[in-house]
Design a protein around this motif. Structure first.
Motif: not given
Length: 427
Positions: A78, A200, A203-204
């Motif tokens: 991340l 981001f 993915t987070f």
């Protein structure tokens, strides 16, 4: 069609590949012309990437080792995506070392503060790219339990993102640069940063990042055991060779197209970024996507080493075609070969790395392949490409590397045949 039958459990990794490659495609393919516009020579550009790719030798294995050892894949993964999104737009504001479009001497370049500012931003940005890249392959193979067939089906979504955003960025750059003396890449930087931030968020919130589930105390010992196998060392040699070849396409192909337009077809200059973007789109969407989908099945039939033989033969054919082309438009059909050059060698390398990795050291062994392909190989390729472009010109540089690829292909086939005949001797 199974291609359209998406497994929603795997949708987050597909989305990551799409947005991560969408973030990089407006910048990485155009770095050579961005550098050239600042007045820096192909030798200087090669020097930047030689240093950068030598860092690859350390960064990728170290990333794999650290995240395996301390189980911090998610945090590092991340962080690298977010930092790249923040850093990328700053490259636009780094001033050039010259106000003209003429090339300045290498001595002036290396004594220029602006050059070192530019080089530092490029290198840091690419180091973050390396970190994300090695972890994404490790994470994906872990999610898929090492299934190389399904890996290609996930990885192709990166090619989709790269292909779409390449042409979008190319057309946007031509439009925004209309009436200007040089190409203005502002919109490309904005597209890149936006895609990083979307990646981001995805993915987070959605992607489950598996940590290693095996013992990690003997990672280096396990790697030493792997490297004692002759077939693994030979595999890393071919991975290094593939990296040398790919540098000519990754970092010098756009420079070559610019030379074709400048020297033979100046009427193409106004639409050159669109041609460049479209060529990358063909590489990815038509060349890579179908091939990533089928590559796992092909590698199961041919084996990993034969896959490299096929790849090297097509590299030779592709490079020699470049050396006879004079109109930038004629490169477009040649880009259909990208699946058999980059796609085949890369999938073979990733799947073979997963196959030979001891439990608990998957990231480390993936890092070894990346070190060979994008570290040693790409570093040597950057030196060789920079030298041949400077001394032979872009067209003859491709002829040189084309004949070299043909010779290496023959050597690889002979070595592969010998190893298959003497499996007990070299096991």
């Amino acid at each position: 069609m199974s291609f359209l039958n998406i497994n929603f459990d795997l949708l987050p990794i597909k989305m990551h590949y799409f947005f991560f490659d969408s973030a990089n495609s407006p910048i990485i393919p155009f770095l050579s012309t961005i550098t050239k516009q600042r007045g820096y020579s192909s030798t200087v550009f090669g020097s930047i990437f030689t240093l950068l790719l030598l860092l690859n030798i350390v960064v990728k294995p170290l990333t794999g080792y650290i995240t395996d050892r301390w189980k911090c894949r998610r945090t590092v993964f991340l962080g690298s995506i977010l930092l790249n999104g923040l850093l990328t737009p700053t490259l636009y504001f780094v001033p050039g070392a010259t106000s003209s479009t003429g090339e300045i001497s290498d001595a002036e370049t290396f004594s220029s503060l602006q050059f070192w500012w530019f080089a530092s931003v490029v290198i840091l940005r690419m180091v973050l790219f390396m970190v994300t890249e090695v972890l994404q392959e490790t994470i994906c193979m872990k999610i898929l339990d090492g299934d190389s067939v399904r890996f290609g089906m996930q990885r192709l979504w990166g090619a989709v993102g790269w292909g779409i955003m390449s042409i979008v960025a190319g057309v946007a750059t031509d439009w925004y640069s209309s009436g200007k003396a040089q190409k203005d890449y502002l919109l490309g930087y904005l597209i890149s940063a936006t895609s990083f931030f979307i990646d981001f968020v995805v993915t987070f919130n959605l992607l489950k990042v598996p940590e290693t589930d095996g013992p990690t105390t003997n990672i280096l010992k396990d790697v030493k055991i792997v490297l004692k196998k002759a077939k693994v060392c030979v595999f890393l040699v071919w991975a290094t060779t593939g990296g040398i070849f790919m540098v000519y396409i990754w970092y010098y192909f756009i420079w070559y197209l610019d030379d074709l337009a400048t020297n033979y077809h100046p009427e193409r200059k106004s639409m050159l970024s669109s041609i460049e973007g479209f060529s990358v789109t063909i590489q990815c969407l038509i060349g890579e996507v179908p091939f990533f989908y089928l590559s796992g099945h092909l590698i199961k039939r041919t084996g990993h080493m034969t896959a490299f033989s096929i790849s090297f033969a097509i590299f030779a054919f592709r490079f020699l075609l470049y050396s006879f082309i004079r109109d930038p438009l004629w490169v477009l059909p040649v880009e259909l070969l990208n699946g058999l050059t980059f796609g085949l060698s890369y999938i073979a390398g990733i799947s073979y790395s997963a196959k030979i990795a001891p439990v608990g050291s998957e990231g480390t062994v993936q890092g070894l392949f990346s070190m060979a392909f994008q570290g040693f190989g790409a570093s040597l390729g950057a030196i060789l490409a920079g030298y041949t472009f400077s001394h032979l010109g872009s067209v003859m540089a491709f002829r040189f590397i084309g004949f070299s690829a043909l010779v290496i292909c023959v050597i690889q086939i002979v070595v592969n045949h010998f190893m298959n005949k003497n499996k007990k001797l070299i096991s």
